[in-house]
Design a protein around this motif. Sequence first.
Motif, short mmCIF file in Angstrom:
data_model
loop_
_atom_site.label_atom_id
_atom_site.label_comp_id
_atom_site.label_asym_id
_atom_site.label_seq_id
_atom_site.Cartn_x
_atom_site.Cartn_y
_atom_site.Cartn_z
N GLY A 235 0.81 -1.21 0.00
CA GLY A 235 0.00 0.00 0.00
C GLY A 235 0.84 1.25 0.00
O GLY A 235 2.07 1.20 0.15
N ASP A 236 0.16 2.39 -0.17
CA ASP A 236 0.87 3.68 -0.22
C ASP A 236 0.61 4.54 1.01
O ASP A 236 1.09 5.66 1.08
N ARG A 237 -0.16 4.01 1.99
CA ARG A 237 -0.50 4.79 3.17
C ARG A 237 0.02 4.10 4.42
O ARG A 237 -0.14 2.89 4.59
N LEU A 238 0.59 4.90 5.31
CA LEU A 238 1.09 4.37 6.57
C LEU A 238 -0.04 4.06 7.54
O LEU A 238 -0.02 3.04 8.23
N ASP A 239 -1.04 4.96 7.62
CA ASP A 239 -2.05 4.86 8.66
C ASP A 239 -3.15 3.85 8.33
O ASP A 239 -3.91 3.47 9.23
N THR A 240 -3.24 3.39 7.10
CA THR A 240 -4.27 2.41 6.75
C THR A 240 -3.63 1.10 6.28
O THR A 240 -3.83 0.05 6.89
N ASP A 241 -2.84 1.15 5.22
CA ASP A 241 -2.28 -0.08 4.65
C ASP A 241 -1.26 -0.72 5.59
O ASP A 241 -1.36 -1.90 5.93
N VAL A 242 -0.27 0.07 6.01
CA VAL A 242 0.80 -0.50 6.85
C VAL A 242 0.27 -0.85 8.23
O VAL A 242 0.46 -1.97 8.72
N GLU A 243 -0.42 0.08 8.87
CA GLU A 243 -0.95 -0.22 10.20
C GLU A 243 -1.97 -1.35 10.13
O GLU A 243 -2.01 -2.21 11.02
N GLY A 244 -2.79 -1.38 9.07
CA GLY A 244 -3.75 -2.47 8.93
C GLY A 244 -3.08 -3.81 8.81
O GLY A 244 -3.52 -4.80 9.40
N GLY A 245 -2.00 -3.88 8.02
CA GLY A 245 -1.25 -5.13 7.91
C GLY A 245 -0.66 -5.56 9.24
O GLY A 245 -0.74 -6.74 9.61
N GLN A 271 3.71 1.77 15.10
CA GLN A 271 2.76 0.79 14.58
C GLN A 271 2.48 0.96 13.10
O GLN A 271 1.71 0.19 12.51
N ALA A 272 3.10 1.96 12.47
CA ALA A 272 2.86 2.21 11.04
C ALA A 272 4.16 2.17 10.24
O ALA A 272 4.27 2.79 9.19
N ARG A 273 5.15 1.41 10.71
CA ARG A 273 6.43 1.30 10.02
C ARG A 273 6.46 0.02 9.19
O ARG A 273 6.22 -1.07 9.71
N PRO A 274 6.77 0.13 7.91
CA PRO A 274 6.70 -1.05 7.03
C PRO A 274 7.92 -1.95 7.13
O PRO A 274 8.99 -1.55 7.62
N ASP A 275 7.75 -3.17 6.63
CA ASP A 275 8.85 -4.12 6.55
C ASP A 275 9.73 -3.86 5.33
O ASP A 275 10.93 -4.10 5.37
N LEU A 276 9.11 -3.40 4.24
CA LEU A 276 9.82 -3.12 3.00
C LEU A 276 9.36 -1.78 2.46
O LEU A 276 8.23 -1.34 2.74
N VAL A 277 10.21 -1.13 1.67
CA VAL A 277 9.83 0.11 1.00
C VAL A 277 10.29 0.03 -0.45
O VAL A 277 11.37 -0.49 -0.74
N ALA A 278 9.45 0.51 -1.37
CA ALA A 278 9.77 0.47 -2.79
C ALA A 278 9.23 1.72 -3.46
O ALA A 278 8.31 2.38 -2.95
N ALA A 279 9.81 2.05 -4.60
CA ALA A 279 9.33 3.21 -5.34
C ALA A 279 7.90 2.99 -5.82
O ALA A 279 7.09 3.92 -5.82
N ASP A 280 7.60 1.78 -6.23
CA ASP A 280 6.26 1.46 -6.74
C ASP A 280 6.08 -0.05 -6.65
O ASP A 280 6.91 -0.76 -6.05
N VAL A 281 5.00 -0.56 -7.24
CA VAL A 281 4.67 -1.96 -7.07
C VAL A 281 5.68 -2.89 -7.76
O VAL A 281 5.69 -4.10 -7.49
N SER A 282 6.55 -2.35 -8.61
CA SER A 282 7.61 -3.18 -9.19
C SER A 282 8.57 -3.69 -8.13
O SER A 282 9.37 -4.59 -8.39
#
Length: 376
Positions: A235-245, A271-282
């Motif tokens: 996802g592209d959002r910290l407060d919904t996608d990352v925190e939701g995961g 609680q909103a820090r991702p495991d991975l970060v990428a420029a886009d879905v690639s």
Amino acid sequence: MLPSGVLWSDLPVTSDAPLLAHGSPEPPDTAHDVALLDLDGVLYVGPDAVPGAAAALERARAAGMRLGFVTNNAARTPQEVADHLTQLGMPAERGDVITSSQAAATVVAERFGQGAAVLPVGGAGVATALREAGLRVVERAEDAPVAVVQGYGRDVGWTQLAEAVVAVRAGAVHVATNTDATIPSPRGVLPGNGALVGVVAAVTGQQPLVTGKPDPAMHAECVRRTGARSPLVVGDRLDTDVEGGRRVGVPTMLVLSGVTTPADLLAARPQARPDLVAADVSGLDHPHPPVRAVDGGWTCGAWTAMATDGGLELTQADGGTDDGTDGVTDDGLDGLRALCVAHWADHPDDAAPARVRAGAGSGAGGSLARWGLGEG
């Protein structure tokens, strides 16, 4: 990967999941069996596909990854979403899509039972989901709805908001499909459902029940549907996608093709820090390098980040390039990965904005400027 016969949803949620530092030694599309993909800002922005998204999903499918589409945008029906994705070169079927309207309808039906009267506010997707859940859709507060379900709709205006206010003040439960304050668009960020939910809440004095991301119901439902054993939330959002995961114990990959900026990422709450970060879905189709501790800092590829009294300092190894290439990934984000881990290690329990500067004699200034960070 998890042991055979064990579902990810069977595992307890833990607070010590690896956050960016571990990376992914193999491409995520082979390390995980299912991607739970957000849509706005990840696969498309407005009516147009994110450049390269269709090809990235095709490569992920070729690698054996299955795809689920999870959106907080309640305006459209699952079939409309699937049709839009297919038109953009990303084939999808209705059953691949779960919307926040469906999650809200399920919650209301479980609470009040089939046939209960509900007032929808939002696009066509809200009313459709309510009807499919066996609820009775009404148009006025005078019809005595037991709940108001409010989701995003481009044409929502004063009349619908006023009807919602009257119904909630008369005793209806206010249910919000999501509270995203903004949505991405080709013109920049625009008001999202959360902005209009705030109007109803401000007038009624009651906070809504929220059923979309980051509430775990949506991701948990998608995991159940797909039978995923090792899912990845994208996802592209910290407060919904990352925190939701994180709330359902699923690893996450943040993409920077939507609303989140590098500065937002650095300042993310624990609680909103991702495991991975990428420029886009690639980012699904290549390994992600680890971030390793070194004396006084953290290193990723040719980059080293250190927390100092004056903030964060980013330097580049001799012979390094300003595109972040380290032989594992060439997405130009290794320096940002090092900065994030350095900052989060310095702020393990709280969110804090980061001040960043390039190390003396370093070539880091160009990357910092590209990310909108630092003093150059």
